[in-house]
Design a protein around this motif. Structure first.
Motif, PDB file in Angstrom:
ATOM      1  N   ILE A 109       0.868  -1.170   0.000  1.00  0.00           N
ATOM      2  CA  ILE A 109       0.000   0.000   0.000  1.00  0.00           C
ATOM      3  C   ILE A 109       0.908   1.224   0.000  1.00  0.00           C
ATOM      4  O   ILE A 109       1.744   1.365   0.888  1.00  0.00           O
ATOM      5  N   PRO A 110       0.780   2.109  -0.980  1.00  0.00           N
ATOM      6  CA  PRO A 110       1.609   3.324  -0.968  1.00  0.00           C
ATOM      7  C   PRO A 110       1.370   4.145   0.295  1.00  0.00           C
ATOM      8  O   PRO A 110       0.270   4.164   0.844  1.00  0.00           O
ATOM      9  N   SER A 111       2.398   4.834   0.762  1.00  0.00           N
ATOM     10  CA  SER A 111       2.290   5.572   2.023  1.00  0.00           C
ATOM     11  C   SER A 111       1.264   6.702   1.964  1.00  0.00           C
ATOM     12  O   SER A 111       0.724   7.097   2.989  1.00  0.00           O
ATOM     13  N   VAL A 112       0.962   7.214   0.779  1.00  0.00           N
ATOM     14  CA  VAL A 112      -0.034   8.285   0.685  1.00  0.00           C
ATOM     15  C   VAL A 112      -1.458   7.763   0.833  1.00  0.00           C
ATOM     16  O   VAL A 112      -2.378   8.538   1.064  1.00  0.00           O
ATOM     17  N   ASP A 113      -1.655   6.451   0.727  1.00  0.00           N
ATOM     18  CA  ASP A 113      -2.988   5.867   0.817  1.00  0.00           C
ATOM     19  C   ASP A 113      -3.291   5.248   2.177  1.00  0.00           C
ATOM     20  O   ASP A 113      -4.358   4.675   2.363  1.00  0.00           O
ATOM     21  N   ARG A 114      -2.383   5.330   3.119  1.00  0.00           N
ATOM     22  CA  ARG A 114      -2.603   4.712   4.429  1.00  0.00           C
ATOM     23  C   ARG A 114      -2.108   5.639   5.526  1.00  0.00           C
ATOM     24  O   ARG A 114      -1.325   6.554   5.276  1.00  0.00           O
ATOM     25  N   SER A 115      -2.554   5.379   6.741  1.00  0.00           N
ATOM     26  CA  SER A 115      -2.049   6.131   7.886  1.00  0.00           C
ATOM     27  C   SER A 115      -0.799   5.435   8.411  1.00  0.00           C
ATOM     28  O   SER A 115      -0.436   4.347   7.961  1.00  0.00           O
ATOM     29  N   ARG A 116      -0.169   6.046   9.378  1.00  0.00           N
ATOM     30  CA  ARG A 116       1.075   5.476   9.910  1.00  0.00           C
ATOM     31  C   ARG A 116       0.867   4.167  10.665  1.00  0.00           C
ATOM     32  O   ARG A 116       1.784   3.382  10.793  1.00  0.00           O
ATOM     33  N   ILE A 140      -1.716  -5.264   1.756  1.00  0.00           N
ATOM     34  CA  ILE A 140      -3.118  -5.670   1.802  1.00  0.00           C
ATOM     35  C   ILE A 140      -3.253  -6.994   1.051  1.00  0.00           C
ATOM     36  O   ILE A 140      -2.544  -7.237   0.074  1.00  0.00           O
ATOM     37  N   LEU A 141      -4.119  -7.859   1.545  1.00  0.00           N
ATOM     38  CA  LEU A 141      -4.351  -9.156   0.913  1.00  0.00           C
ATOM     39  C   LEU A 141      -5.504  -9.053  -0.060  1.00  0.00           C
ATOM     40  O   LEU A 141      -6.453  -8.298   0.152  1.00  0.00           O
ATOM     41  N   ILE A 194     -10.712  -3.437  -6.109  1.00  0.00           N
ATOM     42  CA  ILE A 194      -9.914  -2.232  -6.294  1.00  0.00           C
ATOM     43  C   ILE A 194     -10.090  -1.760  -7.730  1.00  0.00           C
ATOM     44  O   ILE A 194      -9.977  -2.541  -8.668  1.00  0.00           O
ATOM     45  N   SER A 195     -10.360  -0.471  -7.903  1.00  0.00           N
ATOM     46  CA  SER A 195     -10.659   0.054  -9.237  1.00  0.00           C
ATOM     47  C   SER A 195      -9.421   0.134 -10.130  1.00  0.00           C
ATOM     48  O   SER A 195      -9.543   0.117 -11.349  1.00  0.00           O
ATOM     49  N   THR A 196      -8.227   0.198  -9.562  1.00  0.00           N
ATOM     50  CA  THR A 196      -6.995   0.267 -10.339  1.00  0.00           C
ATOM     51  C   THR A 196      -6.567  -1.132 -10.769  1.00  0.00           C
ATOM     52  O   THR A 196      -6.709  -2.090 -10.014  1.00  0.00           O
ATOM     53  N   LYS A 197      -6.032  -1.253 -11.964  1.00  0.00           N
ATOM     54  CA  LYS A 197      -5.492  -2.525 -12.459  1.00  0.00           C
ATOM     55  C   LYS A 197      -3.990  -2.556 -12.150  1.00  0.00           C
ATOM     56  O   LYS A 197      -3.309  -1.547 -12.240  1.00  0.00           O
ATOM     57  N   LEU A 234      -8.201   2.287  -3.999  1.00  0.00           N
ATOM     58  CA  LEU A 234      -7.422   1.604  -2.956  1.00  0.00           C
ATOM     59  C   LEU A 234      -7.500   2.345  -1.632  1.00  0.00           C
ATOM     60  O   LEU A 234      -7.617   1.733  -0.574  1.00  0.00           O
ATOM     61  N   ARG A 235      -7.454   3.670  -1.657  1.00  0.00           N
ATOM     62  CA  ARG A 235      -7.487   4.455  -0.422  1.00  0.00           C
ATOM     63  C   ARG A 235      -8.769   4.206   0.359  1.00  0.00           C
ATOM     64  O   ARG A 235      -8.751   4.100   1.583  1.00  0.00           O
ATOM     65  N   SER A 236      -9.904   4.066  -0.310  1.00  0.00           N
ATOM     66  CA  SER A 236     -11.179   3.803   0.368  1.00  0.00           C
ATOM     67  C   SER A 236     -11.200   2.410   0.972  1.00  0.00           C
ATOM     68  O   SER A 236     -11.710   2.212   2.074  1.00  0.00           O
ATOM     69  N   ILE A 237     -10.651   1.451   0.267  1.00  0.00           N
ATOM     70  CA  ILE A 237     -10.620   0.079   0.783  1.00  0.00           C
ATOM     71  C   ILE A 237      -9.726  -0.009   2.012  1.00  0.00           C
ATOM     72  O   ILE A 237     -10.065  -0.644   2.999  1.00  0.00           O
TER      73      ILE A 237
END
Length: 151
Positions: free
Chosen positions: A36-43, A49-50, A71-74, A99-102
């Protein structure tokens, strides 16, 4: 100098193609782990993610389903790591989300932002965002100010 740079680039290209060929192909219903990219998750959220491969298109791009949503991104094969943890494709819904919403849905703290109030009057009433949602105030709310909602 240019000849050395050119030969260096050719060596790097050969190594990259050799590394890409060692990746096994993924089929539908294979379990994968992805970063998960760091901009899409909290610390405090997990780094990975599985998911389950739901679809593979003719370009080799994979559609990944997680618990509840797709996830909407391929994703390319190199972004995915095959894993043995079993997540059934039937547990995946056809709803497509970013991905950020998931990640926010699966997060313990609500996603990218941590929950805090900034109310400065003791947090006794429902004007306090934390009290209203039945959560204790934390150190991010109002640091050293007195509060009746802190634990």
């Amino acid at each position: 100098m240019r000849e050395k740079a050119n030969t260096g680039q050719e060596k790097q290209a050969k190594r990259m193609t050799a590394r890409a060929l060692t990746l096994s192909t993924l089929r539908i219903s294979d379990n994968v782990r992805m970063k998960i990219p760091s901009v899409d998750r909290s610390r405090v959220d997990p780094l990975t993610i599985l998911g389950v491969v739901v679809n593979v298109n003719h370009n080799g791009l994979h559609t990944i389903g997680c618990r509840g949503d797709t996830i909407s991104t391929k994703y390319n094969r190199k972004d995915l790591e095959h894993c043995e943890i079993v997540l059934k494709p039937t547990a995946v819904d056809s709803t497509s989300l970013p991905l950020r919403s998931i990640v926010a849905n699966e997060s313990l703290v609500g996603g990218q932002e941590l929950f805090h109030c900034n109310y400065r009057r003791g947090c006794e009433t429902n004007r306090c965002k934390c009290k209203k949602s039945s959560v204790s105030c934390n150190s991010r709310c109002h640091s050293s100010m007195p509060c009746k909602n802190k634990t």
